[in-house]
Design an enzyme around this catalytic site. Structure first.
Site, PDB file in Angstrom:
ATOM      1  N   ASP A 132     -30.654  16.940  89.592  1.00 21.03           N
ATOM      2  CA  ASP A 132     -29.423  16.154  89.515  1.00 21.03           C
ATOM      3  C   ASP A 132     -29.650  14.679  89.818  1.00 21.03           C
ATOM      4  O   ASP A 132     -28.712  13.967  90.167  1.00 21.03           O
ATOM      5  CB  ASP A 132     -28.367  16.730  90.459  1.00 21.03           C
ATOM      6  CG  ASP A 132     -28.904  16.982  91.860  1.00 21.03           C
ATOM      7  OD1 ASP A 132     -30.129  16.951  92.040  1.00 21.03           O
ATOM      8  OD2 ASP A 132     -28.097  17.229  92.772  1.00 21.03           O
ATOM      9  N   ASP A 135     -37.265  27.365  87.617  1.00 21.48           N
ATOM     10  CA  ASP A 135     -37.076  28.666  88.275  1.00 21.48           C
ATOM     11  C   ASP A 135     -35.807  29.362  87.787  1.00 21.48           C
ATOM     12  O   ASP A 135     -35.324  30.294  88.437  1.00 21.48           O
ATOM     13  CB  ASP A 135     -36.992  28.491  89.795  1.00 21.48           C
ATOM     14  CG  ASP A 135     -38.367  28.494  90.453  1.00 21.48           C
ATOM     15  OD1 ASP A 135     -39.365  28.640  89.716  1.00 21.48           O
ATOM     16  OD2 ASP A 135     -38.447  28.351  91.684  1.00 21.48           O
ATOM     17  N   ASP A 193     -35.026  15.812  92.075  1.00 21.88           N
ATOM     18  CA  ASP A 193     -34.253  17.037  91.858  1.00 21.88           C
ATOM     19  C   ASP A 193     -33.593  16.942  90.491  1.00 21.88           C
ATOM     20  O   ASP A 193     -33.450  15.848  89.925  1.00 21.88           O
ATOM     21  CB  ASP A 193     -33.197  17.211  92.952  1.00 21.88           C
ATOM     22  CG  ASP A 193     -33.815  17.699  94.258  1.00 21.88           C
ATOM     23  OD1 ASP A 193     -34.999  18.079  94.244  1.00 21.88           O
ATOM     24  OD2 ASP A 193     -33.115  17.691  95.284  1.00 21.88           O
ATOM     25  N   ASP A 239     -38.915  19.354 102.862  1.00 20.66           N
ATOM     26  CA  ASP A 239     -39.161  17.916 102.785  1.00 20.66           C
ATOM     27  C   ASP A 239     -39.325  17.298 104.167  1.00 20.66           C
ATOM     28  O   ASP A 239     -40.243  16.524 104.423  1.00 20.66           O
ATOM     29  CB  ASP A 239     -38.042  17.226 102.007  1.00 20.66           C
ATOM     30  CG  ASP A 239     -36.658  17.738 102.401  1.00 20.66           C
ATOM     31  OD1 ASP A 239     -36.531  18.452 103.414  1.00 20.66           O
ATOM     32  OD2 ASP A 239     -35.683  17.433 101.684  1.00 20.66           O
TER      33      ASP A 239
END
Length: 558
Positions: free
Chosen positions: A196, A135, A194, A288
């Site tokens: 990271d 994105d 994710d 989530d």
């Protein structure tokens, strides 16, 4: 309670009628005796009740975790999880098809590490699809991520680079769109990371077997490991909080009820469970947790694997209804990750993590209460334990009691706070939290002061979520430093983290710090209860954070 309110109302009416006849000093004495003191006593009582709620909740979680440890109630001993191997006849078809999703947004510092780690996971190449949901709005970063995917594709990896036209729904929107591609229909499970997070090569080998051998399991959640926990004092404090969350809260939820909040990353979902729960929804900033609650109410169960740790690169059973499914969380698969090392980044992160659950509670309270086929014990657990005690009351009592009510009580000697509520309860809560990180137990005093300051923002975020106002759906992606701190040559990255003087000042913390300083000085001069021993350091903590002297500050180019 009604009698007290009625008496206060009558007193206010009488006081209002007598205003013209009373001198200012007498008016204050009347107000103090009939309004201020009773209200403060009521506040003390409410805070003591909330403190006991938090203590009971933490003690219960601690005892369940201790039980699981002492009696070795680990997922591998409870559920079948035999390693998957190639069949002589079926070959690699003996392995299920797995989709690995990596949503990202302008992740210049970490995109190579996360994509590389996902591509290096051990799994038959024809039974895995890696999907990068980009994105990014920065043209340069978009091009870099695309080229990285192309490079791995040339090396034989089945990797797909996907973009969408807008960022509607943020991460939930990206995940929802990612599920619509035709090639996803062939997949049974989804591993999510994710940008990271850096999974170990054997991550899928250690998690997917639980799903394959146990059809009632919907989710396998691993633990986070932080690569920058020792970077500064602020990251050490965060590590203590996150370790408690994983080692105690997630472990106890998995052991006692096979239900807990999905952490949004470093987990593997059964795709059928996601569809049956209603798919991804973007109505809050905790998509989530939203999915986990709906899946839990639908009868699926969760398991936590604490020995499966995923490295974080950036700024860490009971049957329900007629169809009882199972969602797992594991204690030891490792995924590396990174903690926010700047105070500003951490504040944004904590706002999202505190506001989102409160807003989700507002939206789901009646749905949970009226859910059909769900045991009353499960409804109570979700409403009281999961939401109220852990994600609402804990934030309110930390700030209101220790940063407002106790300091304010120094001006009212008539208000007596029992020693058990002032010392024993908070000490017990602190020690339970500290047990999760034995290596940082010497920092427990700093952790208490740090958490009390952060409770200001968490409390504000909870109110915004409950009232659904202001920044309720604000989503600011946490800035990642990646290897910025290790490489001096990366000047373009450090420029974004250069602080201007005005950006260092946090007015709200400074104002609370001044208030606490006034209370501490008054207590030291006029009182002998020694509250100032606690209030002075807390005032200093608010001042330090208010003037920006905490976290990592990366100097700009000279």
């Amino acid at each position: 309670m009604e009698k007290v309110v009625s008496q206060l109302y009558q007193v206010l009416l009488l006081s209002w009628a007598a205003l013209p006849e009373l001198p200012l000093g007498e008016l204050w004495r009347q107000f103090r005796a009939w309004v201020a003191v009773p209200l403060l006593r009521l506040a003390v009582f409410i805070c003591l009740v909330m403190s006991m709620m938090v203590l009971v909740e933490k003690v219960s979680m601690g005892l369940i975790t201790l039980y699981a440890k002492v009696f070795r109630r680990r997922p591998a001993r409870i559920y079948k999880c035999d390693p998957l191997t190639e069949d002589e006849e079926m070959g690699s078809l003996a392995f299920p098809m797995v989709l690995v999703q990596i949503p990202m947004y302008n992740e210049k510092e970490v995109y190579q590490l996360s994509i590389g780690a996902a591509c290096n996971m051990v799994w038959p190449s024809d039974r895995i699809i890696i999907q990068v949901l980009d994105d990014s709005t920065d043209p340069l970063i978009k091009e870099l991520v695309k080229k990285e995917c192309e490079m791995w594709s040339e090396r034989g990896k089945n990797i797909r680079y996907e973009r969408r036209q807008n960022r509607n729904g943020y991460k939930a929107g990206a995940l929802k769109v990612g599920m619509r591609y035709s090639y996803v229909e062939s997949c049974e499970y989804i591993a999510m990371f994710d940008a990271d997070f850096q999974p170990a090569p054997d991550f899928l080998q250690r998690t997917v077997p639980f799903l394959v051998h146990n059809p009632k399991i919907a989710l396998v959640q691993s633990r986070w490991k932080f690569v920058n926990a020792s970077e500064c004092l602020m990251t050490r404090m965060q590590e203590m909080s996150m370790n408690f969350h994983f080692k105690v809260e997630q472990e106890s939820g998995s052991t006692a009820r096979a239900f807990f909040g999905y952490n949004g990353t470093a987990g593997v979902w059964r795709i059928r469970a996601i569809h049956e729960a209603g798919g991804w929804q973007d109505r809050t900033t905790v998509e989530d947790m939203d999915l986990a609650v709906r899946a839990g109410l639908a009868g699926w169960k969760f398991v936590y694997l604490g020995d499966v740790k995923v490295i974080l690169l950036t700024v860490l059973f009971s049957s329900v209804g007629a169809c009882s499914q199972l969602l797992l969380v594991f204690p030891a698969v490792q995924v590396n990750s990174e903690l926010p090392s700047t105070f500003k980044a951490y504040r944004y992160q904590q706002h999202r993590w505190s506001c989102g659950p409160a807003n989700l509670f507002r939206k789901m309270f009646l749905k949970v209460l009226m859910a059909e086929g769900v045991a009353m014990s499960m409804k109570f657990y979700v409403i009281y334990n999961f939401f109220v005690a852990r994600r609402i009351v804990s934030h309110f009592v930390t700030f209101s009691f220790y940063c407002v009510v106790i300091p304010l009580s120094v001006f009212f000697p008539e208000v007596i706070i029992p020693k058990w509520g002032l010392m024993y309860v908070p000490t017990a809560i602190t020690l339970i939290n500290a047990v999760a990180t034995p290596s940082s137990v010497h920092l427990v005093i700093f952790w208490v002061l740090f958490e009390n300051v952060m409770s200001l923002h968490r409390c504000k975020a909870v109110l915004i979520g409950l009232l659904e106002t202001g920044r309720v759906n604000e989503w600011i992606v946490t800035e990642k430093l990646g290897d910025t701190l290790k490489t001096k040559s990366n000047t373009s990255a450090t420029k974004r983290f250069r602080f201007k003087i005005k950006e260092r000042f946090n007015l709200l913390e400074i104002m609370v710090g001044i208030y606490l300083l006034v209370c501490a000085c008054y207590d030291y001069v006029y009182r002998d209860d020694l509250y100032c021993i606690f209030i002075f350091p807390q005032s200093l903590a608010f001042m330090i954070m208010g003037f920006g002297y905490i976290g990592t500050i990366i100097p700009g180019d000279k």
